[in-house]
Design an enzyme around this catalytic site. Structure first.
Site, PDB file in Angstrom:
ATOM      1  N   ASP A  38      76.171 106.014  79.230  1.00  0.00           N
ATOM      2  CA  ASP A  38      76.233 107.290  78.509  1.00  0.00           C
ATOM      3  C   ASP A  38      75.244 108.290  79.098  1.00  0.00           C
ATOM      4  O   ASP A  38      74.051 107.995  79.224  1.00  0.00           O
ATOM      5  CB  ASP A  38      75.916 107.076  77.027  1.00  0.00           C
ATOM      6  CG  ASP A  38      77.054 106.420  76.286  1.00  0.00           C
ATOM      7  OD1 ASP A  38      78.167 106.977  76.313  1.00  0.00           O
ATOM      8  OD2 ASP A  38      76.846 105.352  75.684  1.00  0.00           O
ATOM      9  N   ASP A 151      85.782 105.455  76.026  1.00  0.00           N
ATOM     10  CA  ASP A 151      84.911 105.627  74.854  1.00  0.00           C
ATOM     11  C   ASP A 151      85.103 106.915  74.067  1.00  0.00           C
ATOM     12  O   ASP A 151      84.572 107.014  72.970  1.00  0.00           O
ATOM     13  CB  ASP A 151      83.439 105.503  75.282  1.00  0.00           C
ATOM     14  CG  ASP A 151      82.535 105.095  74.117  1.00  0.00           C
ATOM     15  OD1 ASP A 151      83.027 104.434  73.180  1.00  0.00           O
ATOM     16  OD2 ASP A 151      81.343 105.449  74.128  1.00  0.00           O
TER      17      ASP A 151
END
Length: 1004
Positions: A38, A151
Site C-alpha cells: 500500500d 484490493d
C-alpha cells in the site's frame, strides 16, 4: 441471511455459466509470488520503504537470480521507482533488466499506485497509469499487459475500457459483494469477458476478467497442523525498522522432512477447493499478502522443496504446481479455447464484505482530502496546457523549461499518489493523510509559481515609494471551448473599477464577503476563448465615480430575514420570495427560510423542492452492534434533522443573486453548523451563457460535527422518480441504481459513489447534481436524493484503534454542487459539458498593482483552441519523456546504454480527446465528430506528424495487438466496426465515448 433467498439467482447464474467439462489430466496450480504494498494507508511511504518495501525488491531480485524457476510480479511503481532511484546498485539494475527479458519478473498493472475505482476521476486514473507506464517503458522498454486490481473496494465498469485502451490482455479483481461472489463461485462464473461501455465497439473496451475467489489475493493463512500462519515464512513486517536479528513475528514453521507431507496436503486441498469454482483445470494460487517478501530468501527456500515434493507425487495428489507470472497463467487460460460469457457495462458497486459491513462510508470519508485531490488535478490540467501553449510555437520570455517541467512532474507524482485505494478513499491514518496533503500542496505551489511566471509576465514594480492600488488578474480558461462565467475575487475595498486588457470597463458586482467579514467579494463576468487568457485590472476607486471617469462596480443589495424555527409550519397564504433569471425561478418560503420550488422557464414546469441537512447517528461501541468507520457505513437508524433554526439573507445584484441560508443546532446558538450559499447568474443563455444560466450553484459549509455523526444534504422533490437513482462511474458513464429492498442493512447498501454527477427523473423533468469531489449518494425515498457531505467517527474496535483508523475528523468541509433542472433532452445535452465546466473552472492569478504601473496590453494566444461541444480536451501536455517514439529505436537505445543521461523531450506534445456522449443519447451531440487537428491546434504551430497512441502513450496503436477471447454472440453493443484510423493524417473522427490519444509533432 439464509441461503434459500439466493436459490432463484443461483439458478439463473447456473444457466449463464454451465460447468465446463474438465479436460483430462491433473490440475495445474500457478503459484504467483507477490507483495501487496500500500502506497500509504497506515504508514507513510518513507516509513514503509525503511521497514520493508526496499527489502522486497532487494531480496526478490537476488532470489530470482539464484534459481531459474522462480517468478515474481511487481505492481505499484511508486515504491519501485524509489528503490530504483535511491537504493538499487548498478548490478541490481542490470539483474532487473535480465529478469524482465527472461519473463521471470513481471510488472503488472504498472501504475504509480493501485488506484481506487469508486471515488477516483477518470482523468486521474489515466494520469497515474500514464506516470507508471511511462517510467517502465522509458527505463525497460516494457509495457504491462495484465491488471492486478485486487484490493479496491468494489469494481467500476470504467476500468475495463481504460485497461483495454492501455493494451491489457486480461483484468483481475477481487472485492465484489460477498453474496454475489458466493453465487458466482458455485456457478463457476468468476471469469468472463467484460464489456465496459454500452457505446464502444467490443475491441475498444472488452477485457477478459478474472474475479478472485473468496480467499482473495492472500495465501490461506490457516493450516491445520500449526497454530502459526501457513506459507508466510518471513512473518510479518516490523516498523519502524527491521529487527536486527532477522526474526519477525508469526513466521510460519519451516518446511522440514517431518511436516512437508502436511504442508503438501494443505496446499493441495486448497487448490482443489478452488479448482471446483472455475471452468478450467488452471488455478491461480496467489502466494503473498500485504507487506510480504521482505525476506524473499526464507520464502523461496521453504516453497521450493514443497513444490518439488508435490510435483514428484502428481499422480498421488492429482495436481502439479509451478511458479508463475500472470502472463503464464492467462496464457494457459487463453490457450484452453473456452467460450466465455459476456458481462455488460454494469459495475460491481457497492461492495459489502459481510451482512452488516457495507463499504459505502469511504465514498465520503475525509472529504477535505477528496476536495484537495481534485483541486490539485484541475490545477495540473490547467498548468499542463498553459506550459504547452507557452512553449509552442516559440517560448516567450525567460522561463526555464527544465524547471517548469520539474514543477509539473512533482504535481503529477502527488496527484497520482493520492489515487491509491487507501488515499483518496479517506481510509488512511491521520499521519498518512497529512503526507498526501503535504505532497499535493507542495506540488500545487510549484505549478502556481509556474503559471504565474507565464501569465503574469509583465514588468514587475519594485521599490518602497509605490503603493498598492489594486490587483492585476490574469484569468486562464483551461477548456477547449469558449466559456462565459463569473469569477469571484476577494478584495479589501468596497469601491472598485474593473477594466480589461484593452482598458475597457467590465461588468462586475461587489458585495460583502462570505469568507472574511472585513473584506468584499468582487464578481466579474468574463468570456474567454479556449485555452486563452483574459487580463483585468481591479483598482480601488477612491472617491467613487464622480470626476474620475471610472466605472465603479455596483454594490449588491442585501435583504436579511429573521431566524425561523424548524418546526414552524407555513400559514395559509405563504410568503414566497422569488429569485429569477432567464432559465429558472426559485421560490423561497419566507415563513420557513427554506427553498419551496424551482421552475424551469424553458418548459414552464415547476418542481416543488426543499433542501435540508440531516445526520445519521453511528454506534461507537462494538459490543452494541455494527460500527461505522473509515470504510463502513452502518447507521443506527434513519437520518434525523440536525438543526433547529435557519436564517436567510438574499444578496441581489446585476450579475447574480446569492441566497445564503444558515442552519443552527439550537435557536439560541450564535454560530451556525451548516450553510448553503446558492447563486443564480443573470446571464441570457443565447449570449454564450447557456451553461452559466442553466445551473444553480451551491456551496455548503458543514461542521465541525459532533462525534459519531454522518451528515447529509437531502433534496426532496415531487418528482415521481420511483426511487431510481443514476450515478456516475468515475465521471465517464452513468449507472442506473434502483432502490433494493435488502433485508439486512438497506440504507448503506443503497449508497453509491458520485464522482462527478447523479440525477433523478420522472417523465417530465430531470434533476441533476454535479460535484467537484466524490460523495456518497442515495435515493432513500421517492423524489429524494441525498448526498453525504461529511463524517466524524470514533469506535473501540481494536483493529481500528491499533492503526488509528477511527476517522475522528473535526474539520469544516466546504463542498460545491451545481444543480440543473429541466426536460430530459435538455439535461442530457447539458450534464456532461457542465460537469467538465465545474471540474475545470478558470484559473485566476493575481498580483498587486501599484499606482505607478500602467496597464499592460497583452492578450495572449491570438488563436484559441476550440473543439466542438461534444469533444473534451482531456489533456494537452509536454510529458518530457526521454524515450524514442519509435519502439525499435528505443530498444536499441536501451541495449546500447546511455553514456550521458538523456534529456527530456520538450518537442513531443501529448493530446488526448474524449467524446462526452453515449451513442444515441442526444440526436446531435451523440454523433461522431470529425476535426482537423491542424486547424484546431494552429495557434501552437504547424503540425508535421500526428501519431495515434495507446491510452498511456507507450504503444503505437497500429502495432498494439490484444488477445482475442472467444465469447458467446448476441451480447455486443455499440458500433461494431472499428472507426477508421489515419495515424499519419491530421483529420480524425471521434465516436461516442471514445478516448483517443495522440503524439503531436510540430514544425520546429
Amino acid at each position: 441471511m439464509g441461503p434459500l433467498r439466493w436459490l432463484p439467482l443461483l439458478g439463473q447464474l447456473l444457466l449463464l455459466w454451465p460447468p465446463a467439462a474438465r479436460p483430462a489430466g491433473p490440475i495445474r496450480a500457478f503459484v504467483v509470488p507477490h507483495s501487496h504494498m500500500d502506497v500509504g494507508w497506515v504508514y507513510t511511504v518513507q516509513e514503509s520503504m525503511r521497514a520493508y518495501a526496499a527489502n522486497v525488491y532487494t531480496t526478490v531480485v537476488a532470489e530470482l537470480v539464484r534459481e531459474e524457476q522462480r517468478r515474481f510480479i511487481a505492481v505499484e511503481q511508486e515504491f519501485f521507482r524509489l528503490w530504483w532511484d535511491g537504493v538499487a546498485s548498478e548490478q541490481q539494475k542490470q539483474q532487473v533488466h535480465q529478469l524482465l527479458d527472461e519473463g521471470r519478473l513481471e510488472f503488472v498493472l504498472g501504475g504509480q499506485v493501485m488506484h481506487d475505482e469508486a471515488v477516483t476521476h477518470l482523468d486521474d486514473q489515466i494520469l497515474q497509469l500514464t506516470e507508471g507506464h511511462g517510467f517502465l517503458y522509458e527505463t525497460f522498454g516494457i509495457r504491462p499487459r495484465f491488471s492486478w486490481h485486487v484490493d479496491p473496494f468494489g469494481a467500476s465498469a470504467t476500468t475495463p475500457t481504460l485497461f483495454a485502451l492501455a493494451g491489457f490482455n486480461a483484468h483481475l479483481i477481487s472485492r465484489i459483494d460477498y453474496n454475489l461472489k458466493d453465487v458466482m463461485q458455485e456457478a463457476q462464473g468468476l471469469q468472463f469477458v467484460w464489456h465496459g461501455s454500452p457505446s464502444l465497439s467490443a475491441e475498444q473496451q472488452e477485457i477478459f476478467t478474472h474475479v478472485m475467489d473468496h480467499y482473495s489475493y492472500c495465501t490461506p493463512s490457516h493450516i491445520p497442523f500449526s497454530n502459526r500462519s501457513g506459507f508466510y515464512w518471513n512473518g510479518v513486517a516490523v516498523f519502524p525498522e527491521p529487527p536486527p536479528d532477522g526474526v519477525y513475528p508469526n513466521m510460519s514453521e519451516p518446511v522440514t522432512g517431518a511436516n512437508i507431507q502436511l504442508y503438501a496436503e494443505a496446499l493441495v486441498t486448497n487448490v482443489k477447493q478452488r479448482a471446483a469454482w472455475f471452468r478450467t483445470p488452471h488455478v491461480l494460487w496467489p502466494w503473498g499478502c500485504d507487506k510480504q517478501f521482505f525476506n524473499a530468501s526464507v520464502q523461496f527456500d521453504n516453497m521450493d522443496p514443497l513444490m518439488e515434493y508435490i510435483n514428484n507425487r502428481t499422480a498421488q495428489f492429482g495436481i502439479s504446481v509451478q511458479y508463475a507470472t500472470l502472463n503464464d497463467y492467462f496464457q494457459a487460460l487463453h490457450d484452453s479455447n473456452v467460450t466465455w460469457d459476456i458481462r455488460d457495462h454494469r459495475d460491481f458497486l457497492p461492495y459489502s464484505s459481510e451482512p452488516r459491513q457495507a463499504w459505502t462510508g469511504f465514498y465520503t470519508s475525509r472529504s477535505t482530502l477528496k476536495g484537495l485531490a481534485r483541486q490539485a488535478s484541475a490545477l495540473l490540467y490547467a498548468g499542463e496546457s498553459m506550459f504547452t501553449r507557452y512553449m509552442w510555437p516559440d517560448p516567450r520570455g525567460t522561463l526555464d523549461p527544465t524547471w517548469a517541467l520539474q514543477q509539473l512532474q512533482q504535481l503529477r507524482w502527488a496527484v497520482s499518489e493520492v489515487q491509491h485505494h487507501d488515499a483518496i478513499t479517506g481510509t488512511e491514518s491521520p499521519k498518512v493523510k497529512n503526507m498526501y496533503s503535504e505532497h499535493l500542496r507542495m506540488g500545487m505551489l510549484g505549478v502556481r509559481k509556474l503559471m504565474a511566471s507565464i501569465a503574469l509576465d509583465g514588468p514587475r514594480v519594485s521599490g518602497t515609494d509605490t503603493r498598492s492600488v489594486g490587483y492585476s488578474a490574469s484569468v486562464y480558461n483551461p477548456l477547449a471551448w469558449k466559456i462565459t462565467t463569473i469569477i469571484t475575487l476577494t478584495v479589501a475595498f468596497p469601491s472598485v473599477s474593473v477594466t480589461d486588457e484593452f482598458g475597457h470597463p467590465v461588468s462586475a458586482q461587489i458585495q460583502n464577503s462570505t469568507k472574511d467579514p472585513s473584506a468584499y467579494d468582487l464578481l466579474i463576468l468574463t468570456t474567454i476563448p479556449g485555452l486563452s487568457y483574459r487580463h483585468y485590472q481591479v483598482r480601488h476607486a477612491r472617491g467613487g465615480q464622480a470626476g474620475t471617469g471610472e466605472l465603479v462596480a455596483p454594490r449588491a443589495n442585501t435583504l436579511k430575514f429573521s431566524l425561523k424555527p424548524r418546526k414552524q409550519t407555513s400559514q395559509e397564504g405563504k410568503l414566497l420570495v422569488p429569485v429569477t433569471n432567464d432559465c429558472y425561478t426559485l421560490l423561497f418560503n419566507q415563513d420557513t427560510n427554506m427553498l419551496y420550488s424551482i421552475q424551469d422557464r424553458q418548459s414552464n414546469h415547476t418542481v416543488h423542492m426543499t433542501q435540508e441537512f440531516l445526520e445519521y447517528h453511528a454506534n461507537g461501541d462494538v459490543k452494541q452492534g455494527p460500527i461505522s468507520d473509515n470504510y463502513l457505513f452502518a447507521p443506527n437508524d434513519t437520518a434525523e434533522p440536525s438543526w433547529e433554526a435557519v436564517g436567510m439573507e438574499m444578496v441581489a445584484g446585476a450579475l447574480a443573486t446569492d441566497i445564503r441560508q444558515y442552519f443552527y443546532r439550537s435557536i439560541t446558538d450564535q454560530d451556525y453548523i451548516y450553510s448553503i450559499h446558492t447563486r443564480l447568474a443573470h446571464v441570457h443563455p443565447s449570449l454564450g451563457g447557456e451553461l452559466l444560466c442553466q445551473r444553480i450553484e451551491q456551496q455548503y459549509r458543514v461542521g465541525p460535527l459532533d462525534l459519531n455523526r454522518e451528515a447529509i444534504l437531502r433534496t426532496s422533490s415531487d418528482l415521481n422518480s420511483q426511487q431510481v437513482l443514476y450515478s456516475d462511474n468515475n465521471g465517464y458513464q452513468m449507472q442506473r441504481r434502483p432502490y433494493k429492498a435488502f433485508k439486512s442493512n438497506p440504507i448503506p447498501r443503497n449508497y453509491y459513489p458520485m464522482v462527478q454527477s447523479a440525477f433523478i427523473e420522472d417523465d417530465k423533468s430531470r434533476l441533476v447534481l454535479l460535484a467537484e469531489r466524490a460523495h456518497g449518494v442515495s435515493s432513500q425515498g421517492n423524489g429524494q436524493v441525498e448526498v453525504m457531505l461529511h463524517r466524524r467517527l470514533w469506535n473501540n474496535l481494536a483493529w481500528n484503534l491499533k492503526y488509528n483508523l477511527t476517522l475522528n475528523d473535526s474539520s469544516v468541509v466546504h463542498s460545491v454542487l451545481w444543480l440543473l433542472l429541466g426536460p430530459k433532452p435538455t439535461m442530457t445535452a447539458l450534464r456532461p459539458r457542465s460537469g467538465v465546466a465545474l471540474q475545470h473552472r478558470p484559473m485566476v492569478l493575481l498580483k498587486e498593482l501599484s499606482d505607478e504601473e500602467t496597464p499592460v496590453h497583452r492578450p495572449h494566444n491570438s488563436w484559441p483552441v476550440t473543439l466542438p461541444p461534444n469533444l473534451h480536451l482531456q489533456v494537452l501536455s509536454i510529458p518530457g519523456w526521454k524515450y524514442s517514439w519509435r519502439h525499435a529505436q528505443h530498444l536499441k537505445n536501451l541495449q546500447r546504454g546511455h553514456p550521458e543521461k538523456p534529456q527530456a523531450d520538450l518537442q513531443r506534445v501529448l493530446l488526448r480527446l474524449h467524446h462526452l456522449y453515449e451513442a444515441g443519447e442526444d440526436p446531435v451531440l451523440s454523433r461522431p465528430v470529425t476535426v482537423d487537428l491542424k486547424v484546431v491546434l494552429r495557434g501552437l504551430g504547424s503540425i508535421v506528424a500526428v501519431e495515434e497512441r495507446s491510452l498511456t502513450g507507450t504503444w503505437d496503436v497500429r502495432k498494439l495487438k490484444r488477445w482475442h477471447w472467444s465469447t458467446k454472440t448476441g451480447h455486443r453493443k455499440g458500433h461494431h466496426n472499428s472507426p477508421p484510423r489515419s495515424p499519419r493524417g491530421s483529420v480524425i473522427t471521434v465516436y461516442p465515448k471514445e478516448i483517443r490519444t495522440f503524439f503531436i509533432h510540430f514544425q520546429q
